[in-house]
Design a protein around this motif. Sequence first.
Motif, PDB file in Angstrom:
ATOM      1  N   ALA A  17       2.741   3.591   8.248  1.00 26.00           N
ATOM      2  CA  ALA A  17       1.275   3.522   8.176  1.00 26.00           C
ATOM      3  C   ALA A  17       0.792   3.700   6.735  1.00 26.00           C
ATOM      4  N   ALA A  18      -0.427   3.225   6.492  1.00 30.18           N
ATOM      5  CA  ALA A  18      -1.027   3.337   5.161  1.00 30.18           C
ATOM      6  C   ALA A  18      -1.535   4.753   4.921  1.00 30.18           C
TER       7      ALA A  18
ATOM      8  N   ILE B  89      -3.521   8.101  11.954  1.00 26.29           N
ATOM      9  CA  ILE B  89      -3.376   6.733  11.447  1.00 26.29           C
ATOM     10  C   ILE B  89      -2.047   6.183  11.965  1.00 26.29           C
TER      11      ILE B  89
ATOM     12  N   GLN C 226       2.721   3.959   1.535  1.00 30.40           N
ATOM     13  CA  GLN C 226       3.202   3.883   2.915  1.00 30.40           C
ATOM     14  C   GLN C 226       3.944   5.161   3.297  1.00 30.40           C
TER      15      GLN C 226
ATOM     16  N   PHE D 126       0.872  -1.179   0.000  1.00 31.30           N
ATOM     17  CA  PHE D 126       0.000   0.000   0.000  1.00 31.30           C
ATOM     18  C   PHE D 126       0.908   1.227   0.000  1.00 31.30           C
TER      19      PHE D 126
ATOM     20  N   GLY E 223      -0.208  -0.114  10.975  1.00 26.60           N
ATOM     21  CA  GLY E 223      -1.043  -1.281  11.233  1.00 26.60           C
ATOM     22  C   GLY E 223      -2.526  -1.020  11.218  1.00 26.60           C
ATOM     23  N   ASP E 224      -2.923   0.256  11.298  1.00 28.02           N
ATOM     24  CA  ASP E 224      -4.352   0.579  11.214  1.00 28.02           C
ATOM     25  C   ASP E 224      -4.882   0.187   9.835  1.00 28.02           C
ATOM     26  N   SER E 225      -6.046  -0.417   9.842  1.00 22.08           N
ATOM     27  CA  SER E 225      -6.609  -0.890   8.570  1.00 22.08           C
ATOM     28  C   SER E 225      -7.849  -0.122   8.128  1.00 22.08           C
ATOM     29  N   HIS E 226      -8.277   0.841   8.932  1.00 20.76           N
ATOM     30  CA  HIS E 226      -9.487   1.577   8.530  1.00 20.76           C
ATOM     31  C   HIS E 226      -9.148   2.545   7.390  1.00 20.76           C
ATOM     32  N   GLN E 227     -10.078   2.707   6.475  1.00 23.64           N
ATOM     33  CA  GLN E 227      -9.895   3.592   5.330  1.00 23.64           C
ATOM     34  C   GLN E 227     -10.369   5.000   5.690  1.00 23.64           C
TER      35      GLN E 227
END
Length: 389
Positions: free
Chosen positions: A92-93, A70, A48, A46, A73-77
């Motif tokens: 993080a993403a 964020i 990053q 993703f 490791g957080d996966s919420h969009q």
Amino acid sequence: MVSVQEAFSILKSNLPPLREIEYSLSQVKKHILSQTVYSSINMPPFRQSAMDGFAICRHDSLEYSIIGEIKAGDSHQVSLQPGQAIKIFTGAAIPDSAQAVIQIEKVSVKDAQLFLQEQPKQETNVRAIGEQISKGGLALEKGTMLNAAAIGFLAGLGFTSVMVYKKPTIGIVVTGNELVKPGIPLDYGKVYESNAIMLELALKEAYFDEVSLYEVNDDFENTKNKLDEAISANDVVLVSGGISVGDYDFVARALKELEVETLFYKVNQKPGKPLFVGKQKDKMIFALPGNPAACLTCFYVYVLPTVSILSGNAITYNQTVLKSLSENFTVNNTRCQFLKASVMGDTVTVLSHQNSSMLNSFSLSNGLLYIENGTYELEKGTQVEVYLL
């Protein structure tokens, strides 16, 4: 008796085939990959963040509204609108709606408002999807030595195991009634045994860990039985001592009865002339001289390259480098010589105490100087061949 070069040639033409095995990543340090590895994922998978800071959705102003954070490791969009920012941490993403990440040292924050010094360029501090490697891309080539970094890279791509060349198991057989273990009182006529621990640790220094030791008294049946046990249980067997022609040297006779094929016996070299190399099917047997320095010389010149090649290493025998001799040296020998030497930069110095029984100079040596037989002078500065240890 064969020459050194003939010994290398015979060994090369009699090596057994390499074997492959699947090992977990925790087992593969210093093993050689037996097949090329391709990535099954994008890395990173993703967009990053490369920094701790704020991901922003750009607009014309240098002021942004902070709407959350964020963590790695957080996966919420999260979807940012123009003029919005979100605190983000390294790894993080990054939301698809963000165009850049501003590192935390370059901003100021008051309440929920973020103030920039300047508008960042597109994709600042953003690690793109597949930036390190794309899905299906070449990860590591066949023949790669797996060090800690390579193993970490494979783990980061999701691998739990890989195919490698199997290292040979190695047995060390020590012969001699005159030998006693260190720590035991030394009776008249006895000497302390040093070859076993020397060979075992030399192997482990080279990352060969599957090593077994066998002790043999100078008795033919015991010698034969121990050799049979060692050959049956190992891929390569090293025998220390007992290969000469004395009344109590039973190794040669025992190997013959065990149907070990003689590849060569005795090499025109000093030290290490009474070296025996044989083969039983795919098992390699080296009967090394009992004198410690001769034993270790033969180990570095013949044994270590053999077990390394059998482990998939792309090396050859006779792998020397050229160094300049630090002082004049007189050669007067009917056999070629492997001289314990000290290598410093591009210079090599011959050490004292070259006797085949002496390890004290070997302990200071980091090279073996190879000299052809004959009677001649080598002047200071002459380029000579050196095996680096």
